[in-house]
Design a protein around this motif. Structure first.
Motif, PDB file in Angstrom:
ATOM      1  N   ILE A  45       0.846  -1.202   0.000  1.00  0.00           N
ATOM      2  CA  ILE A  45       0.000   0.000   0.000  1.00  0.00           C
ATOM      3  C   ILE A  45       0.878   1.248   0.000  1.00  0.00           C
ATOM      4  CG2 ILE A  45      -1.591   1.409   1.375  1.00  0.00           C
ATOM      5  CD1 ILE A  45      -2.901  -1.270   2.258  1.00  0.00           C
ATOM      6  N   ILE A  46       1.873   1.276   0.865  1.00  0.00           N
ATOM      7  CA  ILE A  46       2.749   2.442   0.969  1.00  0.00           C
ATOM      8  C   ILE A  46       3.472   2.692  -0.359  1.00  0.00           C
ATOM      9  CG2 ILE A  46       4.852   3.316   2.087  1.00  0.00           C
ATOM     10  CD1 ILE A  46       3.763   1.989   4.703  1.00  0.00           C
ATOM     11  N   ARG A  47       3.857   1.647  -1.048  1.00  0.00           N
ATOM     12  CA  ARG A  47       4.535   1.792  -2.340  1.00  0.00           C
ATOM     13  C   ARG A  47       3.582   2.237  -3.448  1.00  0.00           C
ATOM     14  NH1 ARG A  47       8.308  -3.613  -1.972  1.00  0.00           N
ATOM     15  NH2 ARG A  47       9.887  -2.685  -0.612  1.00  0.00           N
ATOM     16  N   VAL A 167      -9.669   3.664  -8.185  1.00  0.00           N
ATOM     17  CA  VAL A 167      -9.303   2.875  -7.017  1.00  0.00           C
ATOM     18  C   VAL A 167      -8.158   1.954  -7.404  1.00  0.00           C
ATOM     19  CG1 VAL A 167     -10.071   1.216  -5.278  1.00  0.00           C
ATOM     20  CG2 VAL A 167     -11.678   2.936  -6.155  1.00  0.00           C
ATOM     21  N   LYS A 168      -7.046   2.130  -6.720  1.00  0.00           N
ATOM     22  CA  LYS A 168      -5.914   1.234  -6.904  1.00  0.00           C
ATOM     23  C   LYS A 168      -6.163  -0.020  -6.069  1.00  0.00           C
ATOM     24  CE  LYS A 168      -2.688   5.056  -7.507  1.00  0.00           C
ATOM     25  NZ  LYS A 168      -1.573   5.809  -6.885  1.00  0.00           N
ATOM     26  N   THR A 169      -5.710  -1.154  -6.565  1.00  0.00           N
ATOM     27  CA  THR A 169      -5.841  -2.403  -5.825  1.00  0.00           C
ATOM     28  C   THR A 169      -4.504  -3.125  -5.818  1.00  0.00           C
ATOM     29  OG1 THR A 169      -6.607  -3.595  -7.797  1.00  0.00           O
ATOM     30  CG2 THR A 169      -8.305  -2.640  -6.362  1.00  0.00           C
ATOM     31  N   LEU A 170      -4.328  -4.015  -4.840  1.00  0.00           N
ATOM     32  CA  LEU A 170      -3.083  -4.779  -4.765  1.00  0.00           C
ATOM     33  C   LEU A 170      -3.167  -6.078  -5.545  1.00  0.00           C
ATOM     34  CD1 LEU A 170      -2.051  -4.354  -1.017  1.00  0.00           C
ATOM     35  CD2 LEU A 170      -1.659  -2.826  -2.970  1.00  0.00           C
ATOM     36  N   ILE A 171      -4.373  -6.647  -5.638  1.00  0.00           N
ATOM     37  CA  ILE A 171      -4.566  -7.901  -6.363  1.00  0.00           C
ATOM     38  C   ILE A 171      -6.031  -7.980  -6.778  1.00  0.00           C
ATOM     39  CG2 ILE A 171      -5.062  -9.279  -4.291  1.00  0.00           C
ATOM     40  CD1 ILE A 171      -3.367 -11.557  -5.616  1.00  0.00           C
TER      41      ILE A 171
END
Length: 189
Positions: A45-47, A167-171
Protein backbone atom coordinates in the motif's frame (compact mmCIF):
# COMPACT_ATOMS: atom_id res chain seq x y z
CA UNK A 1 4.54 -16.74 -4.61
CA UNK A 2 3.62 -13.82 -2.37
CA UNK A 3 1.60 -14.35 0.79
CA UNK A 4 -1.44 -12.35 -0.33
CA UNK A 5 -1.82 -14.39 -3.49
CA UNK A 6 -1.26 -17.70 -1.69
CA UNK A 7 -3.68 -16.83 1.13
CA UNK A 8 -6.39 -15.96 -1.40
CA UNK A 9 -5.90 -19.20 -3.33
CA UNK A 10 -6.40 -21.07 -0.04
CA UNK A 11 -9.43 -19.02 1.09
CA UNK A 12 -12.67 -20.92 1.71
CA UNK A 13 -15.75 -19.79 -0.23
CA UNK A 14 -19.21 -19.36 1.28
CA UNK A 15 -22.48 -18.24 -0.25
CA UNK A 16 -24.64 -15.44 1.21
CA UNK A 17 -27.92 -14.85 -0.61
CA UNK A 18 -26.48 -16.00 -3.93
CA UNK A 19 -23.28 -13.97 -3.49
CA UNK A 20 -20.06 -16.03 -3.51
CA UNK A 21 -17.85 -14.69 -0.78
CA UNK A 22 -14.27 -15.65 0.05
CA UNK A 23 -13.36 -15.84 3.74
CA UNK A 24 -9.97 -14.22 4.27
CA UNK A 25 -8.07 -12.76 7.25
CA UNK A 26 -7.90 -9.31 5.60
CA UNK A 27 -11.62 -9.12 4.79
CA UNK A 28 -13.05 -11.16 7.66
CA UNK A 29 -10.51 -11.51 10.46
CA UNK A 30 -10.59 -15.31 10.06
CA UNK A 31 -8.65 -17.46 9.71
CA UNK A 32 -5.88 -15.88 11.77
CA UNK A 33 -4.05 -12.91 10.29
CA UNK A 34 -0.35 -13.65 10.09
CA UNK A 35 1.71 -10.50 10.83
CA UNK A 36 3.92 -11.18 7.82
CA UNK A 37 0.85 -11.06 5.54
CA UNK A 38 -0.27 -7.76 7.09
CA UNK A 39 3.27 -6.37 6.77
CA UNK A 40 3.42 -7.38 3.09
CA UNK A 41 0.09 -5.65 2.44
CA UNK A 42 1.09 -2.47 4.28
CA UNK A 43 4.37 -2.21 2.38
CA UNK A 44 2.55 -2.70 -0.92
CA UNK A 45 0.00 0.00 0.00
CA UNK A 46 2.75 2.44 0.97
CA UNK A 47 4.53 1.79 -2.34
CA UNK A 48 1.36 2.11 -4.43
CA UNK A 49 -0.50 5.00 -2.78
CA UNK A 50 0.16 8.70 -3.30
CA UNK A 51 1.07 9.72 0.26
CA UNK A 52 3.03 12.97 -0.14
CA UNK A 53 0.05 15.30 0.19
CA UNK A 54 -2.17 13.23 2.53
CA UNK A 55 -3.37 14.79 5.80
CA UNK A 56 -5.45 11.83 6.96
CA UNK A 57 -6.25 8.19 6.26
CA UNK A 58 -9.98 7.40 6.15
CA UNK A 59 -11.31 3.85 6.33
CA UNK A 60 -14.72 2.25 6.72
CA UNK A 61 -15.24 -0.02 9.75
CA UNK A 62 -14.60 -2.74 10.45
CA UNK A 63 -12.19 -4.62 8.25
CA UNK A 64 -10.27 -1.60 7.04
CA UNK A 65 -9.22 -0.72 10.58
CA UNK A 66 -6.29 -3.14 10.98
CA UNK A 67 -4.87 -2.30 7.56
CA UNK A 68 -5.27 1.46 8.04
CA UNK A 69 -3.88 1.37 11.57
CA UNK A 70 -0.75 -0.37 10.34
CA UNK A 71 -0.35 2.12 7.47
CA UNK A 72 -0.88 5.01 9.91
CA UNK A 73 1.80 3.64 12.24
CA UNK A 74 4.27 3.28 9.37
CA UNK A 75 3.61 6.72 7.82
CA UNK A 76 2.64 8.88 10.83
CA UNK A 77 -0.54 9.92 8.98
CA UNK A 78 -3.54 10.28 11.34
CA UNK A 79 -6.47 7.91 10.91
CA UNK A 80 -10.25 8.38 10.97
CA UNK A 81 -12.56 5.36 11.02
CA UNK A 82 -16.01 5.61 9.44
CA UNK A 83 -18.23 3.88 11.98
CA UNK A 84 -21.55 2.06 11.89
CA UNK A 85 -22.43 3.82 15.14
CA UNK A 86 -23.97 7.27 15.27
CA UNK A 87 -22.37 9.62 17.79
CA UNK A 88 -24.30 12.81 17.09
CA UNK A 89 -21.22 15.01 16.90
CA UNK A 90 -21.60 18.41 15.22
CA UNK A 91 -19.80 17.52 11.99
CA UNK A 92 -21.16 13.96 11.65
CA UNK A 93 -22.20 12.91 8.14
CA UNK A 94 -24.44 9.87 7.62
CA UNK A 95 -23.94 7.67 4.58
CA UNK A 96 -25.71 4.56 3.32
CA UNK A 97 -23.52 1.52 2.82
CA UNK A 98 -24.74 -1.16 0.44
CA UNK A 99 -22.68 -4.25 -0.29
CA UNK A 100 -23.39 -7.42 -2.22
CA UNK A 101 -25.05 -8.92 0.84
CA UNK A 102 -26.11 -6.15 3.28
CA UNK A 103 -27.18 -2.53 3.81
CA UNK A 104 -26.14 -0.30 6.73
CA UNK A 105 -25.81 3.30 7.79
CA UNK A 106 -22.31 4.58 8.44
CA UNK A 107 -21.12 7.84 9.96
CA UNK A 108 -18.13 10.03 9.15
CA UNK A 109 -16.80 12.25 11.92
CA UNK A 110 -13.82 14.60 12.14
CA UNK A 111 -13.10 14.95 8.42
CA UNK A 112 -12.98 18.59 7.38
CA UNK A 113 -13.39 20.59 4.20
CA UNK A 114 -10.05 20.98 2.46
CA UNK A 115 -8.39 18.00 4.13
CA UNK A 116 -6.48 15.73 1.79
CA UNK A 117 -7.33 12.10 2.44
CA UNK A 118 -6.23 8.62 1.51
CA UNK A 119 -9.15 6.17 1.54
CA UNK A 120 -8.18 2.59 2.40
CA UNK A 121 -10.44 -0.46 2.32
CA UNK A 122 -10.03 -4.20 2.47
CA UNK A 123 -12.11 -5.36 -0.52
CA UNK A 124 -13.63 -3.72 -3.57
CA UNK A 125 -16.42 -5.96 -4.79
CA UNK A 126 -19.70 -4.27 -5.66
CA UNK A 127 -18.19 -0.86 -4.91
CA UNK A 128 -21.19 0.12 -2.81
CA UNK A 129 -19.25 1.03 0.31
CA UNK A 130 -16.45 2.90 -1.48
CA UNK A 131 -18.83 4.79 -3.78
CA UNK A 132 -20.82 5.98 -0.75
CA UNK A 133 -17.67 6.95 1.16
CA UNK A 134 -16.14 8.82 -1.78
CA UNK A 135 -19.39 10.69 -2.47
CA UNK A 136 -19.71 11.69 1.20
CA UNK A 137 -16.09 12.89 1.35
CA UNK A 138 -16.70 14.94 -1.78
CA UNK A 139 -19.82 16.48 -0.19
CA UNK A 140 -17.80 17.34 2.94
CA UNK A 141 -15.26 19.07 0.71
CA UNK A 142 -12.36 16.77 1.49
CA UNK A 143 -9.91 16.13 -1.34
CA UNK A 144 -9.47 12.42 -2.03
CA UNK A 145 -5.79 12.21 -2.95
CA UNK A 146 -5.87 8.45 -3.49
CA UNK A 147 -7.98 5.36 -2.86
CA UNK A 148 -6.58 1.87 -2.33
CA UNK A 149 -8.38 -1.42 -1.75
CA UNK A 150 -6.30 -4.47 -0.94
CA UNK A 151 -8.38 -6.98 -2.93
CA UNK A 152 -10.68 -6.40 -5.90
CA UNK A 153 -13.29 -9.03 -6.66
CA UNK A 154 -14.06 -8.73 -10.37
CA UNK A 155 -16.93 -10.16 -12.35
CA UNK A 156 -19.81 -8.12 -11.02
CA UNK A 157 -21.15 -4.61 -11.08
CA UNK A 158 -18.76 -2.08 -9.54
CA UNK A 159 -20.42 1.20 -8.50
CA UNK A 160 -17.09 3.03 -8.25
CA UNK A 161 -16.46 2.36 -11.95
CA UNK A 162 -19.31 4.80 -12.69
CA UNK A 163 -17.58 7.65 -10.79
CA UNK A 164 -14.58 9.87 -11.50
CA UNK A 165 -12.55 8.10 -8.80
CA UNK A 166 -9.76 5.67 -9.54
CA UNK A 167 -9.30 2.88 -7.02
CA UNK A 168 -5.91 1.23 -6.90
CA UNK A 169 -5.84 -2.40 -5.83
CA UNK A 170 -3.08 -4.78 -4.77
CA UNK A 171 -4.57 -7.90 -6.36
CA UNK A 172 -7.66 -8.69 -8.46
CA UNK A 173 -9.53 -11.97 -8.07
CA UNK A 174 -12.74 -13.71 -9.06
CA UNK A 175 -14.61 -16.66 -7.62
CA UNK A 176 -15.16 -19.37 -10.22
CA UNK A 177 -16.68 -22.77 -9.48
CA UNK A 178 -16.18 -22.30 -5.74
CA UNK A 179 -12.52 -21.29 -5.94
CA UNK A 180 -10.60 -18.02 -5.94
CA UNK A 181 -8.95 -17.32 -9.29
CA UNK A 182 -6.21 -14.68 -9.54
CA UNK A 183 -7.07 -12.27 -12.39
CA UNK A 184 -4.25 -9.74 -11.92
CA UNK A 185 -1.41 -10.28 -9.42
CA UNK A 186 -0.47 -6.59 -9.52
CA UNK A 187 -3.99 -5.16 -9.17
CA UNK A 188 -5.12 -1.85 -10.64
CA UNK A 189 -2.99 1.28 -10.87
Amino acid sequence: MDQLKQSLLEAPIIEKNGYHYFVHPISDGVPKLDPTLLREIVIRIIRKAELDEVDRIVTPAAMGIHISTAVSLMTDIPLTVIRKRQYGLDDEVAISQKTGYSENEMYINDVREGERVLVLDDVLSTGGTLASVLTALDEIGAEVVDTVAVIKKVGGENEVADTDYNVKTLINVDVVDGEVVIIDEEGDQ
